[in-house]
Design an enzyme around this catalytic site. Sequence first.
Site, PDB file in Angstrom:
ATOM      1  N   GLY A  46       3.686  14.232  -2.845  1.00 54.95           N
ATOM      2  CA  GLY A  46       3.510  15.366  -4.084  1.00 54.95           C
ATOM      3  C   GLY A  46       3.191  16.538  -3.429  1.00 54.95           C
ATOM      4  N   ASN A 100      -8.534   9.207   5.899  1.00 56.38           N
ATOM      5  CA  ASN A 100      -8.462   9.660   4.650  1.00 56.38           C
ATOM      6  C   ASN A 100      -9.086  10.983   4.510  1.00 56.38           C
ATOM      7  OD1 ASN A 100      -7.819   6.988   4.167  1.00 56.38           O
ATOM      8  ND2 ASN A 100      -8.765   7.335   2.103  1.00 56.38           N
ATOM      9  N   HIS A 125       0.827  -1.145   0.042  1.00 59.33           N
ATOM     10  CA  HIS A 125       0.049   0.061  -0.036  1.00 59.33           C
ATOM     11  C   HIS A 125       0.888   1.215   0.092  1.00 59.33           C
ATOM     12  CE1 HIS A 125      -3.256   2.716   1.987  1.00 59.33           C
ATOM     13  NE2 HIS A 125      -3.258   2.934   0.395  1.00 59.33           N
ATOM     14  N   ASP A 126       0.748   2.104  -1.075  1.00 59.10           N
ATOM     15  CA  ASP A 126       1.606   3.350  -1.030  1.00 59.10           C
ATOM     16  C   ASP A 126       1.818   3.947   0.103  1.00 59.10           C
ATOM     17  OD1 ASP A 126      -0.896   4.355  -1.117  1.00 59.10           O
ATOM     18  OD2 ASP A 126      -0.824   4.912  -3.221  1.00 59.10           O
ATOM     19  N   THR A 127       0.986   4.252   0.916  1.00 57.96           N
ATOM     20  CA  THR A 127       1.103   4.936   2.150  1.00 57.96           C
ATOM     21  C   THR A 127       1.932   4.290   3.051  1.00 57.96           C
ATOM     22  OG1 THR A 127      -1.106   5.886   1.852  1.00 57.96           O
ATOM     23  CG2 THR A 127      -0.097   6.196   3.935  1.00 57.96           C
TER      24      THR A 127
END
Length: 459
Positions: free
Chosen positions: A379, A273, A213-215
Amino acid sequence: MVLARVGRDTLRLTRAHRFPNDPVRVGGTLHWDVLALFREVLAGLRRAGPVASVGVDSWAVDYGLLDSTGALLGNPVHYRDARTDGVLERVTRRLGAERLYATTGVQQLPFNTLYQLTAAAGSPQLAAAHRLLMIPDLIAYWLTGEIGAEATNASTTQLYDLHARAWADDLMAEAGIPRHLFAPLREPGTRIGATLPGLDLSHRTDVVAVGSHDTASAVVAVPAADERFAYISCGTWSLVGVELTAPVLTEASRRANFSNEGGVDGTVRYLRNVMGLWPLQECLRGWGDPDLSGLLAAAAREPAFRSVVDIDDPSFLPPGGMPDRVAEACRRGGQPVPRSPAAVVRCVVDSLALAHRRAVRQVQDLSGRHVDAVHVVGGGARNALLCQLTADACGLPVLAGPVEATAIGNVLVQARAAGVVGDDLAALRRLVRDTQRIERYEPSGGPVPAGPDDRRVEV
Protein backbone atom coordinates in the site's frame (compact mmCIF):
# COMPACT_ATOMS: atom_id res chain seq x y z
CA MET A 1 -9.85 -11.20 -1.57
CA VAL A 2 -8.39 -11.02 -5.05
CA LEU A 3 -9.20 -13.03 -8.18
CA ALA A 4 -6.27 -13.50 -10.56
CA ARG A 5 -5.92 -14.69 -14.14
CA VAL A 6 -2.39 -15.96 -14.66
CA GLY A 7 -0.59 -17.34 -17.72
CA ARG A 8 2.88 -17.29 -19.27
CA ASP A 9 2.45 -13.62 -20.23
CA THR A 10 -0.71 -12.75 -18.29
CA LEU A 11 -1.21 -11.48 -14.76
CA ARG A 12 -4.48 -9.65 -14.11
CA LEU A 13 -6.05 -9.04 -10.73
CA THR A 14 -9.57 -8.00 -9.83
CA ARG A 15 -11.06 -7.51 -6.40
CA ALA A 16 -13.42 -10.34 -5.52
CA HIS A 17 -14.40 -9.10 -2.08
CA ARG A 18 -13.30 -6.51 0.47
CA PHE A 19 -14.28 -6.42 4.13
CA PRO A 20 -13.14 -4.81 7.39
CA ASN A 21 -10.86 -6.52 9.89
CA ASP A 22 -11.84 -4.82 13.12
CA PRO A 23 -10.40 -6.06 16.43
CA VAL A 24 -12.77 -6.47 19.35
CA ARG A 25 -11.91 -5.72 22.98
CA VAL A 26 -13.67 -8.04 25.44
CA GLY A 27 -12.96 -8.21 29.16
CA GLY A 28 -9.92 -5.98 28.73
CA THR A 29 -8.35 -8.22 26.05
CA LEU A 30 -8.00 -7.27 22.37
CA HIS A 31 -9.08 -10.09 20.03
CA TRP A 32 -9.27 -10.75 16.30
CA ASP A 33 -12.83 -11.50 15.16
CA VAL A 34 -11.64 -14.54 13.21
CA LEU A 35 -15.10 -16.06 12.80
CA ALA A 36 -16.27 -12.89 11.03
CA LEU A 37 -13.17 -13.07 8.83
CA PHE A 38 -13.94 -16.66 7.86
CA ARG A 39 -17.56 -15.78 7.09
CA GLU A 40 -16.31 -13.10 4.70
CA VAL A 41 -13.77 -15.51 3.16
CA LEU A 42 -16.65 -17.81 2.27
CA ALA A 43 -18.67 -14.88 0.91
CA GLY A 44 -15.72 -13.93 -1.27
CA LEU A 45 -15.31 -17.45 -2.60
CA ARG A 46 -18.98 -17.51 -3.54
CA ARG A 47 -18.62 -14.21 -5.36
CA ALA A 48 -15.47 -15.34 -7.18
CA GLY A 49 -17.10 -18.45 -8.61
CA PRO A 50 -15.11 -21.40 -9.98
CA VAL A 51 -11.34 -21.02 -9.58
CA ALA A 52 -8.37 -23.35 -10.03
CA SER A 53 -7.09 -22.92 -6.49
CA VAL A 54 -7.10 -20.77 -3.36
CA GLY A 55 -4.15 -19.54 -1.28
CA VAL A 56 -4.31 -17.87 2.15
CA ASP A 57 -1.84 -15.41 3.64
CA SER A 58 -2.03 -13.09 6.65
CA TRP A 59 0.03 -11.25 9.21
CA ALA A 60 2.44 -13.20 11.40
CA VAL A 61 2.78 -14.26 15.08
CA ASP A 62 -0.91 -14.61 16.03
CA TYR A 63 -2.62 -17.98 16.37
CA GLY A 64 -5.77 -19.89 17.25
CA LEU A 65 -5.93 -22.79 19.71
CA LEU A 66 -7.93 -25.94 18.93
CA ASP A 67 -9.16 -28.56 21.40
CA SER A 68 -8.90 -32.32 20.81
CA THR A 69 -12.05 -32.27 18.65
CA GLY A 70 -10.71 -29.52 16.41
CA ALA A 71 -12.94 -26.79 17.87
CA LEU A 72 -11.57 -23.28 18.32
CA LEU A 73 -10.91 -22.36 21.95
CA GLY A 74 -11.87 -18.69 21.77
CA ASN A 75 -11.03 -15.88 19.38
CA PRO A 76 -7.27 -15.34 18.83
CA VAL A 77 -5.67 -12.57 20.88
CA HIS A 78 -4.39 -9.57 18.92
CA TYR A 79 -0.62 -9.02 18.96
CA ARG A 80 -1.18 -5.41 20.07
CA ASP A 81 -2.83 -6.59 23.29
CA ALA A 82 -0.99 -5.65 26.47
CA ARG A 83 -0.70 -9.21 27.80
CA THR A 84 2.91 -9.48 26.57
CA ASP A 85 4.10 -6.36 28.39
CA GLY A 86 7.36 -7.24 30.15
CA VAL A 87 7.35 -10.86 28.95
CA LEU A 88 10.20 -10.45 26.45
CA GLU A 89 12.55 -9.30 29.19
CA ARG A 90 11.54 -12.16 31.47
CA VAL A 91 12.05 -14.82 28.79
CA THR A 92 15.37 -13.48 27.58
CA ARG A 93 16.70 -13.39 31.13
CA ARG A 94 15.87 -17.09 31.43
CA LEU A 95 16.83 -18.35 27.97
CA GLY A 96 19.39 -15.77 26.89
CA ALA A 97 19.00 -13.38 23.97
CA GLU A 98 22.08 -14.84 22.27
CA ARG A 99 20.72 -18.39 22.49
CA LEU A 100 17.34 -17.33 21.10
CA TYR A 101 18.91 -15.53 18.15
CA ALA A 102 21.40 -18.29 17.36
CA THR A 103 18.55 -20.81 17.11
CA THR A 104 15.76 -18.81 15.51
CA GLY A 105 17.44 -15.76 13.95
CA VAL A 106 14.32 -13.75 14.71
CA GLN A 107 14.08 -10.11 15.68
CA GLN A 108 13.14 -9.45 19.30
CA LEU A 109 9.63 -8.05 19.22
CA PRO A 110 7.40 -8.04 22.30
CA PHE A 111 4.52 -9.73 20.50
CA ASN A 112 6.41 -12.71 19.01
CA THR A 113 4.52 -15.99 19.39
CA LEU A 114 7.04 -17.21 21.97
CA TYR A 115 6.12 -14.32 24.26
CA GLN A 116 2.39 -14.62 23.59
CA LEU A 117 2.47 -18.28 24.64
CA THR A 118 4.53 -17.45 27.71
CA ALA A 119 1.96 -14.80 28.64
CA ALA A 120 -0.81 -17.40 28.20
CA ALA A 121 0.89 -20.00 30.42
CA GLY A 122 -1.47 -21.36 33.05
CA SER A 123 -4.61 -20.19 31.26
CA PRO A 124 -7.50 -22.65 30.88
CA GLN A 125 -7.42 -22.23 27.10
CA LEU A 126 -3.77 -23.19 26.77
CA ALA A 127 -4.23 -26.09 29.17
CA ALA A 128 -7.08 -27.43 27.01
CA ALA A 129 -5.31 -26.84 23.69
CA HIS A 130 -4.46 -29.75 21.42
CA ARG A 131 -3.20 -27.76 18.42
CA LEU A 132 -1.96 -24.26 17.64
CA LEU A 133 -2.53 -22.91 14.14
CA MET A 134 -1.24 -19.60 12.80
CA ILE A 135 -4.02 -17.46 11.31
CA PRO A 136 -3.66 -18.55 7.64
CA ASP A 137 -3.27 -22.19 8.70
CA LEU A 138 -6.46 -21.83 10.75
CA ILE A 139 -8.39 -20.48 7.75
CA ALA A 140 -6.97 -23.27 5.56
CA TYR A 141 -8.01 -25.83 8.19
CA TRP A 142 -11.58 -24.53 8.22
CA LEU A 143 -11.63 -24.66 4.42
CA THR A 144 -10.20 -28.18 4.05
CA GLY A 145 -10.19 -29.97 7.40
CA GLU A 146 -6.40 -30.47 7.01
CA ILE A 147 -4.00 -29.43 9.76
CA GLY A 148 -0.51 -28.14 9.03
CA ALA A 149 1.90 -25.27 9.54
CA GLU A 150 3.24 -23.34 6.55
CA ALA A 151 6.98 -22.71 6.94
CA THR A 152 7.32 -18.97 6.19
CA ASN A 153 4.84 -18.05 8.91
CA ALA A 154 6.26 -20.65 11.30
CA SER A 155 9.63 -18.95 10.95
CA THR A 156 8.26 -15.75 12.54
CA THR A 157 7.21 -17.42 15.81
CA GLN A 158 10.66 -17.46 17.47
CA LEU A 159 10.01 -21.18 17.97
CA TYR A 160 11.42 -22.36 14.61
CA ASP A 161 14.97 -23.66 14.19
CA LEU A 162 16.39 -21.80 11.22
CA HIS A 163 19.23 -24.27 10.74
CA ALA A 164 17.18 -27.47 10.91
CA ARG A 165 14.18 -25.89 9.13
CA ALA A 166 12.05 -27.55 11.79
CA TRP A 167 10.29 -26.66 15.03
CA ALA A 168 12.81 -25.84 17.77
CA ASP A 169 11.96 -28.74 20.10
CA ASP A 170 14.73 -28.07 22.64
CA LEU A 171 13.85 -24.39 22.86
CA MET A 172 10.18 -25.19 23.38
CA ALA A 173 11.05 -27.61 26.18
CA GLU A 174 13.26 -25.06 27.90
CA ALA A 175 10.60 -22.35 27.54
CA GLY A 176 7.90 -24.64 28.95
CA ILE A 177 5.83 -24.60 25.74
CA PRO A 178 4.11 -27.90 24.86
CA ARG A 179 5.60 -29.37 21.67
CA HIS A 180 2.38 -31.24 20.81
CA LEU A 181 0.69 -27.95 19.94
CA PHE A 182 2.69 -27.53 16.75
CA ALA A 183 1.53 -29.12 13.51
CA PRO A 184 3.72 -30.72 10.82
CA LEU A 185 5.39 -28.15 8.57
CA ARG A 186 4.59 -27.68 4.90
CA GLU A 187 6.29 -25.65 2.18
CA PRO A 188 4.78 -23.05 -0.20
CA GLY A 189 3.39 -24.75 -3.29
CA THR A 190 2.11 -27.79 -1.39
CA ARG A 191 -1.49 -28.83 -2.03
CA ILE A 192 -3.31 -28.75 1.32
CA GLY A 193 -6.61 -30.28 0.22
CA ALA A 194 -9.96 -29.54 -1.39
CA THR A 195 -12.59 -27.27 0.13
CA LEU A 196 -15.05 -29.18 2.28
CA PRO A 197 -18.47 -30.03 0.85
CA GLY A 198 -20.31 -28.55 3.85
CA LEU A 199 -19.19 -24.96 3.20
CA ASP A 200 -22.09 -24.17 0.83
CA LEU A 201 -19.74 -23.36 -2.06
CA SER A 202 -20.82 -24.00 -5.64
CA HIS A 203 -17.76 -26.14 -6.35
CA ARG A 204 -14.87 -27.81 -4.55
CA THR A 205 -11.51 -26.11 -5.03
CA ASP A 206 -7.93 -27.01 -4.13
CA VAL A 207 -6.34 -24.96 -1.36
CA VAL A 208 -2.60 -24.53 -1.92
CA ALA A 209 -0.02 -23.45 0.64
CA VAL A 210 1.61 -20.17 -0.38
CA GLY A 211 4.04 -17.88 1.42
CA SER A 212 1.42 -17.52 4.12
CA HIS A 213 3.24 -14.75 5.92
CA ASP A 214 2.09 -11.79 3.86
CA THR A 215 5.62 -10.40 3.54
CA ALA A 216 6.88 -13.72 2.17
CA SER A 217 4.28 -13.46 -0.59
CA ALA A 218 5.02 -9.77 -1.15
CA VAL A 219 8.74 -10.44 -1.65
CA VAL A 220 7.93 -13.00 -4.36
CA ALA A 221 6.29 -10.12 -6.27
CA VAL A 222 9.22 -7.68 -5.98
CA PRO A 223 9.89 -6.92 -9.67
CA ALA A 224 13.69 -6.97 -9.38
CA ALA A 225 15.86 -8.02 -12.33
CA ASP A 226 18.83 -9.12 -10.20
CA GLU A 227 19.78 -9.67 -6.55
CA ARG A 228 21.10 -6.16 -5.86
CA PHE A 229 17.90 -4.78 -4.41
CA ALA A 230 16.40 -3.89 -1.06
CA TYR A 231 12.67 -4.15 -0.54
CA ILE A 232 10.27 -2.26 1.66
CA SER A 233 6.97 -4.09 2.02
CA CYS A 234 5.12 -1.04 3.22
CA GLY A 235 1.72 -1.16 4.85
CA THR A 236 0.74 -1.11 8.50
CA TRP A 237 4.36 -2.20 9.03
CA SER A 238 7.36 -1.49 6.84
CA LEU A 239 9.42 -4.64 6.42
CA VAL A 240 12.81 -3.47 5.16
CA GLY A 241 15.32 -6.02 3.97
CA VAL A 242 17.17 -8.02 1.34
CA GLU A 243 16.72 -11.55 0.03
CA LEU A 244 19.56 -13.94 0.89
CA THR A 245 20.40 -17.61 0.52
CA ALA A 246 21.70 -17.97 4.08
CA PRO A 247 20.90 -16.31 7.42
CA VAL A 248 23.00 -13.62 9.08
CA LEU A 249 23.44 -14.59 12.73
CA THR A 250 26.28 -12.32 13.82
CA GLU A 251 26.29 -10.50 17.13
CA ALA A 252 26.05 -7.21 15.23
CA SER A 253 22.91 -8.49 13.50
CA ARG A 254 21.37 -9.51 16.82
CA ARG A 255 22.13 -6.16 18.39
CA ALA A 256 20.67 -4.34 15.40
CA ASN A 257 17.52 -6.46 15.89
CA PHE A 258 17.37 -7.83 12.35
CA SER A 259 15.30 -10.88 11.56
CA ASN A 260 16.03 -13.94 9.44
CA GLU A 261 12.64 -15.20 8.28
CA GLY A 262 11.82 -17.95 5.82
CA GLY A 263 11.01 -17.04 2.26
CA VAL A 264 9.62 -18.93 -0.70
CA ASP A 265 12.03 -21.47 -2.27
CA GLY A 266 14.20 -21.67 0.84
CA THR A 267 15.30 -18.04 0.68
CA VAL A 268 15.93 -15.91 3.75
CA ARG A 269 14.08 -12.66 4.22
CA TYR A 270 16.73 -10.71 6.11
CA LEU A 271 14.83 -7.71 7.38
CA ARG A 272 13.89 -5.34 10.11
CA ASN A 273 10.39 -4.35 11.21
CA VAL A 274 9.85 -0.60 11.04
CA MET A 275 6.64 0.84 12.46
CA GLY A 276 5.37 1.65 8.95
CA LEU A 277 2.14 3.45 8.13
CA TRP A 278 0.42 2.42 11.38
CA PRO A 279 0.86 5.87 13.01
CA LEU A 280 -0.58 7.54 9.91
CA GLN A 281 -3.48 5.08 9.78
CA GLU A 282 -4.25 5.68 13.44
CA CYS A 283 -4.09 9.46 12.99
CA LEU A 284 -6.60 9.20 10.14
CA ARG A 285 -8.87 7.05 12.29
CA GLY A 286 -8.63 9.58 15.12
CA TRP A 287 -9.59 12.39 12.75
CA GLY A 288 -12.63 10.52 11.42
CA ASP A 289 -11.00 9.13 8.24
CA PRO A 290 -10.56 12.31 6.16
CA ASP A 291 -9.43 12.16 2.52
CA LEU A 292 -5.82 10.95 2.55
CA SER A 293 -4.86 12.31 -0.87
CA GLY A 294 -5.82 15.84 0.20
CA LEU A 295 -3.92 15.51 3.45
CA LEU A 296 -0.80 14.23 1.67
CA ALA A 297 -0.99 17.13 -0.81
CA ALA A 298 -1.20 19.57 2.11
CA ALA A 299 1.62 17.73 3.92
CA ALA A 300 3.85 18.06 0.84
CA ARG A 301 3.57 21.86 1.24
CA GLU A 302 4.75 21.72 4.85
CA PRO A 303 8.44 22.41 5.62
CA ALA A 304 10.52 19.28 5.06
CA PHE A 305 11.93 17.52 8.14
CA ARG A 306 10.80 20.34 10.44
CA SER A 307 9.71 17.82 13.08
CA VAL A 308 10.90 14.22 13.15
CA VAL A 309 10.43 11.50 15.73
CA ASP A 310 11.69 7.96 16.27
CA ILE A 311 8.87 6.18 14.45
CA ASP A 312 9.91 2.88 16.09
CA ASP A 313 9.36 4.17 19.60
CA PRO A 314 7.18 1.65 21.50
CA SER A 315 4.84 4.49 22.49
CA PHE A 316 3.43 4.35 18.94
CA LEU A 317 2.55 0.64 19.11
CA PRO A 318 -0.89 0.69 20.85
CA PRO A 319 -4.00 1.97 19.08
CA GLY A 320 -5.78 5.21 19.96
CA GLY A 321 -4.82 8.85 20.50
CA MET A 322 -2.07 8.83 17.86
CA PRO A 323 -2.06 12.57 16.93
CA ASP A 324 -1.53 13.46 20.59
CA ARG A 325 1.23 10.86 20.92
CA VAL A 326 3.04 12.23 17.86
CA ALA A 327 2.80 15.74 19.31
CA GLU A 328 4.08 14.54 22.70
CA ALA A 329 7.01 12.73 21.05
CA CYS A 330 7.95 15.97 19.28
CA ARG A 331 7.70 17.85 22.56
CA ARG A 332 9.90 15.32 24.38
CA GLY A 333 12.49 15.44 21.60
CA GLY A 334 12.67 19.23 21.51
CA GLN A 335 11.04 19.31 18.04
CA PRO A 336 8.47 21.88 16.92
CA VAL A 337 5.04 20.50 17.83
CA PRO A 338 2.85 20.04 14.72
CA ARG A 339 -0.35 22.07 15.07
CA SER A 340 -2.41 20.87 12.09
CA PRO A 341 -3.29 17.50 10.60
CA ALA A 342 -1.10 18.28 7.57
CA ALA A 343 1.86 19.04 9.84
CA VAL A 344 1.31 15.80 11.79
CA VAL A 345 1.17 13.81 8.54
CA ARG A 346 4.39 15.48 7.34
CA CYS A 347 6.10 14.62 10.62
CA VAL A 348 5.04 10.97 10.35
CA VAL A 349 6.04 10.59 6.69
CA ASP A 350 9.38 12.39 7.14
CA SER A 351 10.13 10.23 10.18
CA LEU A 352 9.22 7.04 8.33
CA ALA A 353 11.49 7.95 5.39
CA LEU A 354 14.40 8.43 7.80
CA ALA A 355 13.63 5.07 9.44
CA HIS A 356 13.66 3.47 5.98
CA ARG A 357 17.10 5.01 5.36
CA ARG A 358 18.48 3.65 8.60
CA ALA A 359 17.21 0.14 7.87
CA VAL A 360 18.45 0.16 4.25
CA ARG A 361 21.91 1.24 5.40
CA GLN A 362 22.01 -1.31 8.16
CA VAL A 363 20.86 -4.22 6.04
CA GLN A 364 23.68 -3.58 3.57
CA ASP A 365 26.30 -3.29 6.29
CA LEU A 366 25.14 -6.38 8.15
CA SER A 367 24.57 -8.65 5.16
CA GLY A 368 27.41 -7.50 2.92
CA ARG A 369 24.87 -7.18 0.11
CA HIS A 370 25.19 -3.86 -1.74
CA VAL A 371 21.95 -2.63 -3.31
CA ASP A 372 21.41 -0.42 -6.34
CA ALA A 373 17.71 0.28 -5.85
CA VAL A 374 14.92 0.10 -3.28
CA HIS A 375 11.65 -1.56 -4.25
CA VAL A 376 8.61 -0.31 -2.34
CA VAL A 377 5.71 -2.73 -2.62
CA GLY A 378 2.33 -2.84 -0.91
CA GLY A 379 0.00 0.00 0.00
CA GLY A 380 2.85 2.42 0.68
CA ALA A 381 3.70 2.34 -3.05
CA ARG A 382 0.64 4.56 -3.59
CA ASN A 383 2.09 7.24 -1.29
CA ALA A 384 4.11 9.35 -3.72
CA LEU A 385 5.33 11.69 -0.97
CA LEU A 386 6.69 8.81 1.09
CA CYS A 387 8.32 7.18 -1.96
CA GLN A 388 10.05 10.41 -2.99
CA LEU A 389 11.21 11.12 0.55
CA THR A 390 12.52 7.54 0.86
CA ALA A 391 14.49 8.00 -2.39
CA ASP A 392 15.87 11.30 -1.08
CA ALA A 393 16.77 9.85 2.31
CA CYS A 394 18.38 6.67 0.95
CA GLY A 395 20.10 8.37 -1.97
CA LEU A 396 18.86 5.53 -4.17
CA PRO A 397 16.17 5.18 -6.83
CA VAL A 398 12.88 3.90 -5.45
CA LEU A 399 10.76 1.67 -7.68
CA ALA A 400 7.21 1.71 -6.35
CA GLY A 401 4.81 -1.13 -7.07
CA PRO A 402 3.04 -3.36 -7.36
CA VAL A 403 0.58 -2.17 -4.73
CA GLU A 404 -1.04 -5.61 -4.44
CA ALA A 405 2.31 -7.38 -4.06
CA THR A 406 1.13 -9.79 -1.39
CA ALA A 407 -1.82 -10.94 -3.51
CA ILE A 408 0.42 -11.25 -6.58
CA GLY A 409 3.04 -13.32 -4.77
CA ASN A 410 0.29 -15.51 -3.37
CA VAL A 411 -1.29 -16.25 -6.76
CA LEU A 412 2.05 -16.73 -8.52
CA VAL A 413 2.96 -19.53 -6.12
CA GLN A 414 -0.43 -21.11 -6.80
CA ALA A 415 0.02 -20.70 -10.56
CA ARG A 416 3.47 -22.25 -10.41
CA ALA A 417 2.07 -25.21 -8.49
CA ALA A 418 -0.46 -25.61 -11.30
CA GLY A 419 2.33 -25.53 -13.91
CA VAL A 420 1.18 -22.41 -15.75
CA VAL A 421 4.18 -20.12 -15.04
CA GLY A 422 7.96 -20.51 -14.83
CA ASP A 423 9.74 -22.54 -12.20
CA ASP A 424 12.01 -20.05 -10.42
CA LEU A 425 11.61 -16.72 -8.67
CA ALA A 426 13.35 -14.91 -11.53
CA ALA A 427 10.63 -16.08 -13.93
CA LEU A 428 7.86 -15.03 -11.54
CA ARG A 429 9.43 -11.59 -11.10
CA ARG A 430 9.87 -11.19 -14.84
CA LEU A 431 6.12 -11.70 -15.24
CA VAL A 432 5.49 -9.00 -12.61
CA ARG A 433 7.81 -6.56 -14.42
CA ASP A 434 6.15 -7.25 -17.75
CA THR A 435 2.57 -6.86 -16.55
CA GLN A 436 2.45 -4.43 -13.60
CA ARG A 437 2.86 -0.67 -13.39
CA ILE A 438 6.02 0.43 -11.57
CA GLU A 439 6.73 4.09 -10.73
CA ARG A 440 10.35 5.27 -10.45
CA TYR A 441 11.46 8.00 -8.01
CA GLU A 442 14.98 9.39 -8.32
CA PRO A 443 16.72 11.09 -5.37
CA SER A 444 16.25 14.85 -5.65
CA GLY A 445 19.69 15.57 -4.27
CA GLY A 446 18.41 17.94 -1.60
CA PRO A 447 19.79 17.90 1.96
CA VAL A 448 18.35 15.29 4.32
CA PRO A 449 19.06 15.66 8.04
CA ALA A 450 20.15 12.97 10.44
CA GLY A 451 17.18 11.25 12.01
CA PRO A 452 16.50 10.86 15.73
CA ASP A 453 17.34 7.17 15.43
CA ASP A 454 20.49 7.44 13.27
CA ARG A 455 22.56 6.70 16.34
CA ARG A 456 21.60 3.06 15.71
CA VAL A 457 23.23 2.90 12.29
CA GLU A 458 26.62 1.87 13.69
CA VAL A 459 26.99 -1.92 13.51
